[in-house]
Design an enzyme around this catalytic site. Structure first.
Site, PDB file in Angstrom:
ATOM      1  N   ASP B 535      13.667 -17.483  15.130  1.00 25.89           N
ATOM      2  CA  ASP B 535      12.459 -17.787  14.085  1.00 25.89           C
ATOM      3  C   ASP B 535      12.462 -16.682  12.907  1.00 25.89           C
ATOM      4  O   ASP B 535      12.849 -15.535  13.304  1.00 25.89           O
ATOM      5  CB  ASP B 535      11.186 -18.022  14.767  1.00 25.89           C
ATOM      6  CG  ASP B 535      10.219 -18.834  14.118  1.00 25.89           C
ATOM      7  OD1 ASP B 535      10.536 -19.087  12.994  1.00 25.89           O
ATOM      8  OD2 ASP B 535       8.892 -19.024  14.602  1.00 25.89           O
ATOM      9  N   GLU B 538      14.348 -16.038   7.849  1.00 27.07           N
ATOM     10  CA  GLU B 538      14.549 -16.244   6.222  1.00 27.07           C
ATOM     11  C   GLU B 538      14.962 -14.945   5.492  1.00 27.07           C
ATOM     12  O   GLU B 538      15.951 -14.983   4.616  1.00 27.07           O
ATOM     13  CB  GLU B 538      13.252 -16.716   5.682  1.00 27.07           C
ATOM     14  CG  GLU B 538      12.837 -18.180   6.063  1.00 27.07           C
ATOM     15  CD  GLU B 538      12.362 -18.152   7.595  1.00 27.07           C
ATOM     16  OE1 GLU B 538      11.592 -17.096   8.004  1.00 27.07           O
ATOM     17  OE2 GLU B 538      12.272 -19.165   8.105  1.00 27.07           O
ATOM     18  N   ASP B 611       7.182 -24.989  10.355  1.00 26.72           N
ATOM     19  CA  ASP B 611       5.741 -25.175  10.495  1.00 26.72           C
ATOM     20  C   ASP B 611       5.167 -26.410  10.061  1.00 26.72           C
ATOM     21  O   ASP B 611       4.362 -26.225   9.076  1.00 26.72           O
ATOM     22  CB  ASP B 611       5.099 -24.037  10.372  1.00 26.72           C
ATOM     23  CG  ASP B 611       5.709 -22.680  10.898  1.00 26.72           C
ATOM     24  OD1 ASP B 611       6.382 -23.126  12.171  1.00 26.72           O
ATOM     25  OD2 ASP B 611       5.543 -21.692  10.760  1.00 26.72           O
TER      26      ASP B 611
END
Lengths: 544, 971
Positions: B535, B538, B611
């Site tokens: 996770d 980015e 999310d």
């Protein structure tokens, strides 16, 4: 569970269940229904007649699944394993022939023959051992439990005695009150008319309005204090928890503004880093620096301490006193000094009469040397009030004792035998490192930080297990306590606790888990749940 | 899992408290007008629009510089810009063997070097350039024809420079047709540069006093050339302006799809032109967006710069391999054409034109470039149960127990970040997870797996071995001085990030996943049953500009973060999955879930849409996003069931399970602040409905696995939008709320609105479709037809296309690994001519033995020989071994392979034939015994009316699912 390591190639193409008897997996109570009618058999729901050989052929023929008790061919079935040497068990058909040897089926009958070992001898032995240990635990626990019951009995006697004496006391006090009430009635009859008139005075009316306004103001003030405290908590959390590196100016300004307002030092990154959360200075705002007060204005301390007293003043008494006071100041009030209206020749007679009346009243104990009827009534009223308060208190005592007695054997409180009474306010704790969790049974659960900070209420005793399907007073009912309405999580629910209890020789908390935000699950043991073993109960009866 | 700010930190919750309705913080992310190069690019387009009559591209090819490579269809030439005659550019145009054209352009001998490695990471392999296609050159253009009938032609016009793809003489793709190509060359900063503030919305370009002869093209200012501020951050731009503007037009294609990830409809709405649907261009800048909007062009977690352009005549695609921030404007000059404008911050032009001409060709071509999603582990297609967080090993055991008590199938339990000590991933919090290996073994004992999160931010403390080793190896991302390690803020507080562009990091990271003690630290407190969730890659940096790294940070090779930002997210799952493959004695297929991705990420990981919110809008757009990811190669995709944020009511949760059960990746997940919502907690009847949904997913696993197999070989998506299957049906081009599951013939329309009792389904062809559950028939028409299908909460509009054979395993089990020996049911949905076909692919589901031919790939068909129907089971692997596994790895197929022998006992237990015209006279195994069967009369496949179809149920034919056989049905 043990995975089955069997290689797939051992399965024959023809259904593995073939060769199993048609009754394989049938629960003993249904065995009588699994009989062929010639060479056929009818599904248990009667919907279809199939060949007897189609039973347990690993193909689902019957809509109700009844033709495949011993395979996984029909969904929603249960499979029964006899577990000879141990106890029988039912499992879901989804666990049959899946390659895993079910622990519930120690005879291995849930998988094709030869796949799973029959471990029932060992499992049964182990099971009996565990059962025996549990029995021992329960026996020991139940002995402790019986002391709880004895305690409840003693408590019952104590309460009954208390009720008896309180009842007597109530009778006495009631007499006293009724006596005084008579007296007051008589005295007040004299002054009632006067009083009636006086309460109509604008001054008095205004006083009452002021009183009501002040009372409302106090209520609002308290509301605001509570609100301010909540806001303070939110901002304290923000101050401690915000991420300074995120550089959100809105958050930073909010934190700085709060720090300034609450006279807190600016929380720095280094301070946040290690363990500083703990010994954080008190988070309540320090007392405002003394403001200049106008003459006569109350300080906040006075407001806090004295306002209740002020609001508790009996205004009627005050009115009387006021009159007395005014009378003293202007003793020449014509209405009051009757002498001014009497012809001089009558004055000596009046004075004699008045003295007689006063002394008469004094004799009666209504007034003490005071010539003022209203004031006399006030005194009588005060005395009555005292007596009534006494009566109230005794009645309350009685009521408490009665309700304690009721609760003692109330299923929703201390159980049919009062076995939980002993544990009232017994506090169990569990240290998890960062916090000590505490539950004081039938009272409150709390979370106390080990390294400083606020103690939170996790809720007050609310109920036993009220889950649907649970009967009040059953063992399952007493296996769970619910504590609710604890300190509200400002971004979540009010904190609450479910306390799962099992029989044990000690009252102890075993585990604490916060499964959802602010919702706690405690597990613990208590002897109160150790019901006497059946055989002990029998022998116990004999002893009795 | 996660959001840009720790929700534990109350700051964000306070914000949410203040603005409950609008939680997306638009101010955290740039609009085009706040991004200097986008502003310049859009201004350029505006000038071109205003001066359309006098506009021309300043770029041209120098014909004298042109050279052709012998034996290869490659053309190279010099390109000049009349604006800067001294600046040199190179152009390469290659024609690949499979109908793909590659166009590369770079500045030559410039002051600095443009980033040119994006394709190196995106491509699976260097594509082969055609050796038999010839370029023809004349004074004004070069052209090369290709394709089976040489119907395709690529044309390079010299002055101005244009690259055009023609089909049958008609323009399909035009590059620089509108003259927006502009490659800003490297330059030195002039001393008195006026500073341009960019903080204000729509800040106007500032006037520069000197006269600029190029102003007609470039504009009059040097807008944000050397520095740019956003919020409290300043991006120093040491390399100055280097952006690239490019117009790509599709004169004959009225629909464009792709460029995920954006929360929009599949058929991409416009951003420019008349009445654009969106104001802002589509943005690529991988970002951790808190509570993202359900309809917006804002960038999200991943970027795949692939765009399909579609019409009833053809499908083409362009793949613009750019790793930097990029913006794309889309307009439809008319309903049958599309023009796009791509503006990227740095890097060379490296563009692939995929000539199609069918969607299937485009998928093959794109798969040839970036690779296909490899066949995942079979268990990964089961149901995944996640939550932030399961708080202890006993909690995990308890959740597993509840699933089993309720007889609800589940394959994987997940652990989010709180399993770790202070968010040092791989370091268990022993207070709550005292026995992680035993816990994992308890889960594995029931044939299940665990997925545990490992994020890329490393807590900067010396006693965290992962950080310490990475620091000592010197492989951390550097500050802009290129020397010092960059420090940012994330879950653990002060954090550092491994620079995966540094090859020295690869072995280091892979070695972490060894479960046995070695010379360096590895995660010995794990087992091979633990797989990984990546996770925040980015990367998410809480205190960085736009919640990520500053653009002027320095990566391996001296490249700036700006050059590689969108590629960055691909590396963590790449190296992690390689670590998982390498950790055991026998390589096993890894499962890695990633939030951030780039073109090519499908080779390493599944993805989810991040999310999302527990709202109907997010449920709806999640389907569109999964479809969009699927056509861009990222086929193993799904959205969090239930929505990450919020507490969905039962109705919404049930509907979301229907959606999840028909997503390639099926996981329920929930935020820390949400109530527990595991399916066993639902009240009846919802609990039973969800149990049925889970069981339906599991019974359809053979269909899913076969679809994943097909994807791994062909690149075709698992969930197929209408235009992919019916490329000529205009009415289906904008449909993105119903889709087909692989080649199975299953058509699904999940319900994503409250209070629905029936749903309208579009049938695009003149065929009979059957309700999967009730066998009710629905007939389409040649022009397509809308039919109404029952859709109460316990129902799903799920139709079987006539002519399909659907293999299922209908026995409920606790986990997919416990179904391997279960028998199959074949549902035969006859079409009007009483034929049907279907496929089934099987292998061990765990290892790579399938690549050595240990597999079974079967074809089922019903042929109609007049009075007799013949249902046959044939060996597809033996017939077409080259298509049996990805990459054509198998030349010949051994029917006696170990896997096939191992499933000899796995049989077909039931055949259900829908739509027979009448009761059959006889059903026999060809060359064998008579079969037991039942027949329920009903509507025939070829009937005119609708009703419940006739059903022939053949009982237990005792035939192996992987054996050759045939059943004869005599009518």
């Amino acid at each position: 569970m043990r995975p089955c390591l069997l290689s797939l190639s051992l399965f024959p193409l023809i259904a593995s269940a073939l060769g199993r008897p048609q009754t394989h997996g049938v629960h003993p109570s249904f065995l009588s229904k699994y009989k062929p009618e010639g060479s056929t058999w009818t599904c248990l729901d009667g919907s279809k007649t199939i060949s007897w050989t189609a039973l347990n052929d690993d193909y689902c023929d019957c809509p109700d699944g009844s033709d495949e008790p011993g395979t996984s061919a029909c969904p929603h079935n249960t499979f029964y394993c006899t577990n000879e040497g141990h106890i029988g068990a039912s499992i879901s058909s989804s666990c049959v022939n899946d390659g895993l040897c079910e622990p519930a089926c120690c005879d291995g009958s849930d998988e094709p023959a030869g796949v799973c070992e029959n471990t029932c001898a060992a499992v049964g032995k182990e099971y009996r051992k565990v059962q025996e240990t549990a029995r021992k635990l329960r026996r020991t626990g139940s002995k402790i439990r019986s002391t709880y019951i004895a305690f409840a009995q003693k408590e019952k006697k104590r309460l009954e005695a208390e009720i008896e004496s309180s009842e007597k006391e109530v009778v006495l006090q009631e007499k006293e009150v009724s006596h005084l009430k008579d007296l007051v009635d008589r005295t007040e009859a004299i002054s009632a008319e006067v009083l009636e008139h006086k309460t109509k005075s604008p001054l008095y009316a205004s006083l009452i309005t002021h009183h009501n306004a002040l009372k409302s103001l106090q209520r609002e003030h308290r509301k605001h204090l509570e609100r301010e405290k909540q806001l303070g908590d939110i901002l304290d959390n923000l101050r401690r928890g915000y991420n300074p590196n995120y550089q959100d100016m809105a958050v930073l300004e909010a934190v700085r503004g709060w720090e300034q307002l609450a006279h807190l030092p600016h929380i720095g990154e280094t301070e946040r880093e290690e363990g500083s959360d703990g010994d954080e200075e008190a988070t309540t705002p320090v007392e405002e620096s003394e403001e200049e007060l106008e003459e006569g204005e109350w300080t906040s301390l006075q407001l806090e301490n004295e306002l209740d007293g002020l609001l508790g003043v009996d205004h009627i008494s005050l009115l009387m006193e006021h009159d007395a006071h005014v009378d003293d100041a202007s003793s020449v009030s014509p209405q009051h000094d009757i002498r001014a209206y009497l012809p001089d020749f009558l004055v000596p007679q009046y004075e004699a009469l008045r003295d007689t009346l006063v002394s008469w009243l004094q004799t009666l104990g209504v007034v003490r040397g005071s010539p003022n009827a209203a004031s006399d009534a006030t005194r009588a009223r005060e005395k009555l009030n005292d007596a009534e308060r006494n009566l109230d208190s005794v009645r309350k005592q009685l009521e408490t004792a009665r309700s304690d007695l009721r609760e003692l054997f109330d299923l929703a409180w201390y159980g049919a035998e009062g076995e939980w009474k002993k544990l009232h306010n017994t506090c169990l704790t569990k240290d998890t490192g960062d916090y000590v969790y505490e539950v004081c049974l039938f009272e409150e659960a709390r979370q106390k930080p080990n390294y400083g900070g606020q103690t939170f209420s996790l809720g007050k005793f609310d109920s036993w297990n009220l889950s649907p399907g649970v009967t009040e007073g059953s063992a399952e009912y007493y296996s769970k306590q619910v504590y609710g309405h604890g300190t509200k999580c400002w971004n979540g629910p009010e904190r609450n606790v479910k306390l799962d209890l099992t029989c044990g020789t000690e009252n102890a908390l075993l585990t604490v888990a916060e499964l959802e935000k602010c919702e706690y699950l405690f597990t613990g043991t208590t002897p109160a749940l150790c019901l006497p073993l059946e055989e002990d109960r029998e022998s116990g009866k004999d002893e009795l | 899992m996660k959001v840009l700010v720790p929700a534990l930190s109350t700051s964000l919750l306070l914000l949410a408290f203040i603005h409950p309705a609008t939680s997306f913080k638009a101010g955290d992310f740039k609009t085009c007008s706040q991004s200097g190069f986008c502003r310049r690019g859009r201004a350029l387009a505006e000038r071109a629009r205003e001066n359309v009559d006098n506009w021309h591209s300043p770029y041209s090819v120098d014909p004298l510089s042109l050279s052709l490579v012998s034996e290869r269809a490659s053309l190279t030439a010099r390109v000049k810009s009349e604006l800067y005659p001294d600046i040199k550019f190179s152009l390469e145009v290659h024609v690949h063997e499979d109908g793909v054209i590659r166009v590369r352009m770079d500045e030559v001998d410039g002051l600095r070097k443009r980033y040119d490695e994006a394709a190196k990471w995106a491509l699976a392999a260097e594509p082969s350039i055609s050796t038999d296609i010839q370029w023809k050159v004349d004074a004004s253009r070069a052209r090369a024809a290709f394709g089976q009938q040489r119907e395709h032609e690529v044309v390079v016009d010299f002055k101005p420079l244009r690259v055009v793809l023609n089909k049958n003489g008609k323009e399909q793709v035009v590059i620089n047709g509108r003259g927006l190509l502009h490659m800003e060359h490297f330059r030195n900063k002039t001393v008195e540069e006026p500073q341009v503030e960019t903080e204000e919305e729509g800040s106007d370009t500032q006037e520069v006093l000197k006269v600029n002869p190029n102003a007609w093209f470039e504009g009059n200012s040097e807008d944000a050339f050397w520095e740019e501020s956003f919020g409290s951050w300043t991006d120093t731009k040491p390399k100055g302006p280097e952006s690239l503007s490019l117009d790509i037009d599709f004169p004959r294609h009225g629909h464009v799809y792709g460029i995920p990830q954006h929360a929009t409809s599949l058929d991409l709405p416009t951003t420019t032109g008349e009445n654009p649907f969106f104001e802002e261009p589509y943005r690529f800048y991988n970002a951790d967006v808190f509570e993202y909007l359900a309809s917006a062009t804002t960038s999200l977690y991943g970027s795949i710069p692939l765009m399909h352009a579609h019409s009833a005549d053809s499908t083409v695609a362009i793949f613009n391999v750019v790793g930097s921030e990029a913006w794309i404007d889309i307009a439809h000059p008319n309903t049958h054409s599309t023009s796009t404008h791509w503006i990227s911050e740095s890097g060379i032009l490296d563009l692939f034109i995929l000539s199609g001409p069918t969607p299937t060709d485009v998928f093959r071509q794109y798969g040839g470039l970036t690779g296909t999603a490899p066949l995942p582990a079979h268990w990964a297609l089961g149901y995944h149960q996640c939550r932030w967080n399961y708080v202890s090993s006993d909690d995990v055991r308890g959740v597993q127990k509840r699933f089993d008590e309720e007889d609800m199938p589940v394959d994987v339990f997940w652990l989010d970040i709180e399993y770790s000590t202070d968010h040092q991933y791989m370091i268990w919090d022993k207070k709550n997870f005292p026995d992680p290996v035993e816990m994992t073994n308890d889960v594995a004992a029931l044939g299940r797996k665990m997925v545990v999160i490992v994020d890329p931010h490393l807590k900067r403390v010396d006693d965290y071995p992962v950080y310490k080793q990475a620091r000592d190896l010197g492989i951390l991302v550097k500050q802009k001085n290129g020397q010092d390690d960059y420090e940012g803020w994330c879950w653990p507080g002060s954090s550092a990030w491994v620079d995966f562009f540094n090859p020295a990091s690869w072995e280091f990271w892979k070695s972490l996943f060894k479960t046995t003690k070695g010379s360096s630290w590895s995660w010995i407190e794990s087992t091979e049953d633990i797989h990984i969730w990546n996770d925040m890659n980015e990367p998410s940096v809480f205190n960085g500009p736009e919640i990520t790294m500053p653009k002027d940070l320095v990566h391996y090779g001296g490249w700036e973060h700006r050059d590689i930002h969108n590629i960055n997210g691909m590396f963590l799952p790449k190296v992690t999955s390689e670590g998982l493959i390498a950790r055991g004695a026998t390589p096993k297929r890894p499962f890695v879930l990633t939030r951030s991705f780039f073109a090519g990420s499908q080779r390493y990981s599944a993805m989810w849409t991040g999310d999302n919110l527990g709202t109907w809008e997010h449920m709806t757009v999640g389907i569109k996003m999964v479809l969009s990811n699927g056509i861009a190669g990222m086929t193993f995709a799904g959205s969090d069931v239930g929505g990450f944020f919020g507490n969905p009511e039962s109705e919404m949760l049930v509907r979301w399970y229907w959606v999840g059960a028909f997503s390639p990746f099926f996981r329920a997940h929930a935020h820390l602040d949400s109530k527990r919502r595991e399916p066993y907690l639902l009240d009846e009847p919802h609990r039973s409905t969800v149990r049925n949904i889970l069981r339906l997913r599991y019974s359809l696993l053979p269909v899913w696995y076969t679809a994943f197999h097909e994807t791994s070989v062909t690149g075709l998506p698992i969930l197929r939008p209408h235009y992919v299957i019916f490329p000529q049906d205009e009415a289906g081009f904008s449909i993105d709320d119903q889709f087909y599951l692989g080649s199975s013939g299953l058509l699904v329309k999940p319900v994503t609105r409250p209070g629905v009792t029936e749903e309208i389904v579009y049938i695009p062809e003149d065929k009979v479709y059957y309700d999967y559950f009730t066998y009710q028939t629905y007939r389409g028409s040649p022009k397509g037809k809308h039919v109404t299908v029952p859709a109460e909460l316990h129902q799903l509009p799920l139709l079987v296309r006539g002519g399909s054979i659907v293999p299922t395993r209908d026995r409920p089990r606790r986990a997919s690994s416990l179904m391997h020996r279960d028998p199959f049911t074949l549902r035969v949905a006859l079409d009007e001519s009483l034929t049907a076909h279907g496929e089934l692919y099987l292998d061990d589901g765990v290892t790579y033995a399938h690549k050595e031919g240990h597999l079974a790939w079967r074809g089922f068909s019903v042929n109609n020989a007049g009075a007799q129907l013949r249902l046959s089971n044939v060996d597809l692997a033996a017939a077409t071994p080259r298509s049996a596994v990805e990459g054509g790895a198998i030349a010949t197929f051994d029917r006696q392979n170990a896997f096939q022998r191992g499933i000899e006992s796995v049989r077909v237990e039931r055949v259900v034939v829908l739509g027979l015209p009448d009761r059959p006279k006889r059903v026999v195994v060809e060359g064998g015994h008579d079969l037991e069967w039942e027949y329920a009369p009903g509507v025939a496949a070829g009937a005119k009316k609708d009703g419940v179809a006739s059903v022939l149920t053949i009982k237990n034919p005792r035939l192996g699912v992987a054996s050759d056989w045939a059943i004869q049905i005599t009518l």
